[in-house]
Design an enzyme around this catalytic site. Sequence first.
Site, PDB file in Angstrom:
ATOM      1  N   CYS A  72       0.808  -1.222   0.000  1.00  0.00           N
ATOM      2  CA  CYS A  72       0.000   0.000   0.000  1.00  0.00           C
ATOM      3  C   CYS A  72       0.840   1.271   0.000  1.00  0.00           C
ATOM      4  CB  CYS A  72      -0.941   0.015   1.200  1.00  0.00           C
ATOM      5  SG  CYS A  72      -2.164  -1.314   1.186  1.00  0.00           S
ATOM      6  N   HIS A  91      -9.258   3.254  -2.109  1.00  0.00           N
ATOM      7  CA  HIS A  91      -7.866   2.873  -1.866  1.00  0.00           C
ATOM      8  C   HIS A  91      -7.378   1.953  -2.985  1.00  0.00           C
ATOM      9  CE1 HIS A  91      -4.214   1.696  -0.063  1.00  0.00           C
ATOM     10  NE2 HIS A  91      -4.629   0.997   0.973  1.00  0.00           N
TER      11      HIS A  91
END
Length: 385
Positions: A88, A337
């Site tokens: 991430c 996201h």
Amino acid sequence: MSAPVVIAARRTPIGTAGKALRDVTVDRLATPVVAAVVDDVWPLGAARGVDDVVLGNCLGPGGNIARVSALAAGLGEGVPGVTVDRQCGSGLAAILQAGQAIRAGDARLMLAGGAESASTAPQRSHRVPPDGGEPGPYDRAPFTPPEFGDPDMGAAADALARARGVTRERQDAYAAASHAKALAARDAGRYDAELVPLGEVTSDDRPRRLAPAVLARMPAAFVPRGSVTAGNSCPNSDGAAVVALVSDGLRGGRPGLRLVAGAVVGCDPRLPGWGPVPAVRRVLRDAGVTLRDVSAIEVVEAFAGQVLAVTDALGLQPLDRDAALVCADGGALALGHPWGASGAVVVVRLFSRLVRGGAPAGTLGLATAAIGGGMGVAGLFEVVR
């Protein structure tokens, strides 16, 4: 050494997986953003040429997405590309990597960012499974060896919230605030200059009004009787974000964000959401400043509980005193996201808030993300005019 400066920053609209951008592959997400950033830095690109393209990606089809996107964007056969995976934090790690090349004198104009298509990411299968069983698909590669627990990020966020005493009520309140900020920013046009439309998709599809009563009724999503729910978590998403970095001597008076310091650090693999805390502390220490000197902070909001655990540890109050400091226009909870891109999205947001927003020279901004496997990444930037 020459300090790297971000002089252009763009992103796609962010789509929830399976919705607005469900048919757009990861290279086709990245390509128009790469092209838009090149257009933004014209004529510097014509005079100098792009030295390299560095893109983050986590769960794409494999291969070198950065090279594919660079060629598709028309950068020419002489422009290479490299794709990096730091989960991430990939998009921000790619920007730091590009900045290192400029600081070392190996490059003068770099494109960096990330892209992710959760909608089109392929299923993966072991031909020979590690446990000797029958071949079949698996959900993800391991973040850690088994003896370190290898938790999924949702369960790990629940564990971090519990360990740091972050209540369900605060998590729900933070999620609702993120959506409210994003709606206000969209309505005020604060996203417009950073967006690269994809066909008819011209805006982020997720921000909505969240009623506290609805949030309160949502069940635990990852751990029985846990506090992390679908309402206070980010969705899996599709999107891309790219910035242009140049050596300070090449920017020709263009305003931008000078990369002051960057860091990637490790932390407890069982509590990966803690990673931004040591990463932020390191960049602040390296730069010789404190959080009181920072005017804008962008955190990849994977989970409200994780963000609050981090901000509590750093002495921030994003639900009160620091609401206009931390993710002032909303974050991943509201926008989505896209894993490999999100670390670059927060830099695009800093660029809009500070450079496009007219902040004076010397203003500091901070971008940070937690990373699966127990890591954190952070970058400290300074406005130059």
